[in-house]
Design a protein around this motif. Structure first.
Motif, PDB file in Angstrom:
ATOM      1  N   THR A 122      31.402  36.354  36.952  1.00 27.55           N
ATOM      2  CA  THR A 122      31.817  37.218  35.845  1.00 27.55           C
ATOM      3  C   THR A 122      33.224  36.944  35.344  1.00 27.55           C
ATOM      4  O   THR A 122      33.605  37.435  34.276  1.00 27.55           O
ATOM      5  CB  THR A 122      31.741  38.695  36.268  1.00 27.55           C
ATOM      6  OG1 THR A 122      32.503  38.876  37.477  1.00 27.55           O
ATOM      7  CG2 THR A 122      30.311  39.131  36.517  1.00 27.55           C
ATOM      8  N   GLY A 123      34.006  36.178  36.074  1.00 22.97           N
ATOM      9  CA  GLY A 123      35.411  35.988  35.730  1.00 22.97           C
ATOM     10  C   GLY A 123      35.665  35.018  34.590  1.00 22.97           C
ATOM     11  O   GLY A 123      34.765  34.333  34.106  1.00 22.97           O
ATOM     12  N   PHE A 124      36.905  34.987  34.153  1.00 23.64           N
ATOM     13  CA  PHE A 124      37.397  34.029  33.157  1.00 23.64           C
ATOM     14  C   PHE A 124      36.680  34.169  31.808  1.00 23.64           C
ATOM     15  O   PHE A 124      36.148  33.211  31.269  1.00 23.64           O
ATOM     16  CB  PHE A 124      37.338  32.603  33.714  1.00 23.64           C
ATOM     17  CG  PHE A 124      38.150  32.471  34.974  1.00 23.64           C
ATOM     18  CD1 PHE A 124      39.526  32.341  34.924  1.00 23.64           C
ATOM     19  CD2 PHE A 124      37.540  32.562  36.219  1.00 23.64           C
ATOM     20  CE1 PHE A 124      40.278  32.278  36.088  1.00 23.64           C
ATOM     21  CE2 PHE A 124      38.288  32.500  37.394  1.00 23.64           C
ATOM     22  CZ  PHE A 124      39.663  32.355  37.325  1.00 23.64           C
ATOM     23  N   CYS A 125      36.675  35.432  31.319  1.00 26.09           N
ATOM     24  CA  CYS A 125      36.225  35.787  29.959  1.00 26.09           C
ATOM     25  C   CYS A 125      34.714  35.852  29.810  1.00 26.09           C
ATOM     26  O   CYS A 125      34.228  36.071  28.689  1.00 26.09           O
ATOM     27  CB  CYS A 125      36.790  34.836  28.908  1.00 26.09           C
ATOM     28  SG  CYS A 125      38.577  34.637  28.950  1.00 26.09           S
ATOM     29  N   ARG A 126      33.949  35.685  30.850  1.00 29.03           N
ATOM     30  CA  ARG A 126      32.497  35.629  30.716  1.00 29.03           C
ATOM     31  C   ARG A 126      31.910  36.911  30.120  1.00 29.03           C
ATOM     32  O   ARG A 126      30.901  36.867  29.405  1.00 29.03           O
ATOM     33  CB  ARG A 126      31.870  35.333  32.093  1.00 29.03           C
ATOM     34  CG  ARG A 126      30.353  35.432  32.187  1.00 29.03           C
ATOM     35  CD  ARG A 126      29.606  34.700  31.096  1.00 29.03           C
ATOM     36  NE  ARG A 126      29.969  33.302  30.960  1.00 29.03           N
ATOM     37  CZ  ARG A 126      29.567  32.534  29.969  1.00 29.03           C
ATOM     38  NH1 ARG A 126      28.820  33.033  28.986  1.00 29.03           N
ATOM     39  NH2 ARG A 126      29.937  31.272  29.909  1.00 29.03           N
TER      40      ARG A 126
END
Length: 435
Positions: free
Chosen positions: A244-248
């Motif tokens: 879920t990280g980095f703008c997902r």
């Protein structure tokens, strides 16, 4: 290629498609026969900034010419420290943080658990139904799906406890989201009476949006209730932000949607544009609980992967990837919700931002999972030039993890292919059932 693969490569490694990739750029993958495919899978979420982003490639090339990997434990280097500093700044939470780097998401989750156990002096770990946290012995034990991940690999470590994770689409008829949340949060009051010793639980590990579990997302009410439960009982709250990280999800980290600050955050996948890298970032006191030498790994946080990670963060900032993520999510979910009104097989549309999914069913009233239809759509899609993935407890969910740099024309083309396949395959199933 397929014949050589069958002869030389382990059977246990599954392949979603029959494509053998030769090169990739942005959101397009080219195979060894010269065919091009629109990538709605993003390597299972590792390509948020797109395949072979020029800035990431340049950073890797420059680092390769200077230092490949001397091992951080032997001779530390600045690029590791710089990435740790930026992750400390970017992850949710207004408190002092520290970071350790490793190679994979599973390693990140294992190290977070080591930190929590050392910090609390307790062994127990709480996880959730349908969770996926990795394939090592411990993380496989934390994972909630038996086949294909756990069957035949036991015995498994103990002191692991499993709680229900909201699945609003398949909750009891007539219950609202608020009522489901209330029932599940109220059940926490009985957890220490029936399931575990209060003095035995070190950490709670949760995905803000379940990935392999079918892109199921809870409400802020549920997540805040879990956080309060952890705070009240001295339990370390770990957010598995590997997918879920980095703008997902339209936020840098998905926990920002819920207004919850985790004690520890685990990251990997899109952290370095495809280079093997993962991280645990969180409260300095918890990260520092293990003594010198108790954390590490020979290849963890290589200079090349760290350089790629720093470049990814630059791309996110310079190209306004967060804004692009929000717009992409609105476009894709808008199309999916339209299909939900048009096609009987599209039972549910859900997710956060462009981390969204379609749950396919045989009948909207019974919600019987359409596993065969889902498999057919995945296969027909890549045969038509579009790579998509399935997931979910019943393998009946189409999940989407396209590069967030994808342009409008490519998005529209991919959605057109997918709708055509869904329409045609749904019609085949209905005709077969009619016979």
């Amino acid at each position: 290629m397929q014949a050589r693969r069958e002869k030389a490569v382990a059977r246990g490694l599954n392949n979603v498609t029959g494509i053998y990739a030769d090169s990739a750029s942005g959101s397009i993958v080219k195979d060894v026969d010269g065919n091009e495919y629109i990538d709605f899978a993003g390597g299972i979420g590792i390509q948020n900034t797109g395949h072979n982003h020029p800035k990431v490639v340049k950073a890797i090339q420059e680092q390769l010419s200077k230092l490949i990997h001397p091992c951080f434990h032997v001779t530390p280097y600045e690029v590791y420290i710089k990435l740790a500093e930026r992750l400390n700044e970017l992850t949710p939470g207004d408190f002092s943080k520290k970071t350790m780097l490793a190679n994979s998401g599973a390693e990140a989750n294992e190290n977070a658990i080591k930190m929590a156990r050392k910090y609390t002096g307790k062994p127990g770990i709480i996880v959730f139904d349908r969770a996926f946290h990795g394939r090592t012995l411990l993380t496989m034990s934390l994972t909630g799906k038996v086949m294909p991940y756990k069957k035949g690999f036991g015995p498994f470590p103990g002191d692991i406890y499993r709680l229900p994770y909201p699945y609003y689409y398949r909750s009891d008829d007539g219950l609202s989201r608020d009522e489901v949340d209330e029932l599940m949060l109220n059940s926490l009051h009985n957890f220490f009476q029936f399931e575990a010793d209060k003095d035995n639980i070190a950490a709670l590990l949760i995905e803000p949006v379940q990935g392999e579990g079918g892109f199921v997302a809870p409400t802020a009410t549920f997540m805040k209730g879990l956080k309060k439960f952890c705070t009240d009982n001295g339990i370390v709250f770990i957010a598995d932000e590997i997918q879920t990280g980095f703008c997902r999800t339209g936020k840098m980290f998905a926990m920002e949607h819920f207004g919850v600050e985790p004690d520890l955050v685990t990251m990997s996948k899109s952290i370095a544009g495809g280079m093997p890298l993962s991280a645990v970032t969180g409260r300095a006191g918890i990260v520092d609980a293990p003594e010198a030498g108790q954390l590490g790994g020979t290849l963890g946080g290589s200079p090349v992967a760290c350089a790629a990670g720093l470049a990814v963060l630059d791309v996110i900032e310079e190209e306004h990837i967060l804004d692009r993520s929000v717009r992409l999510g609105e476009k894709i979910q808008g199309a999916f919700k339209r299909w939900q009104t048009q096609y009987e097989a599209v039972g549910d549309v859900r997710g956060l931002g462009p981390m969204c999914a379609i749950e396919l069913v045989k009948d909207k009233k019974t919600k019987e999972p359409a596993k065969e239809l889902t498999a057919n759509i995945v296969k027909r899609s890549w045969q038509q030039g579009l790579i998509v993935l399935s997931s979910g407890l019943y393998s009946n969910v189409l999940r989407f993890l396209p590069p967030l740099t994808m342009d409008e024309k490519t998005i529209d083309k991919g959605l057109t292919i997918l709708e055509k396949v869904i329409k045609e395959e749904s019609k085949k199933i209905m005709e077969f059932q009619g016979e």
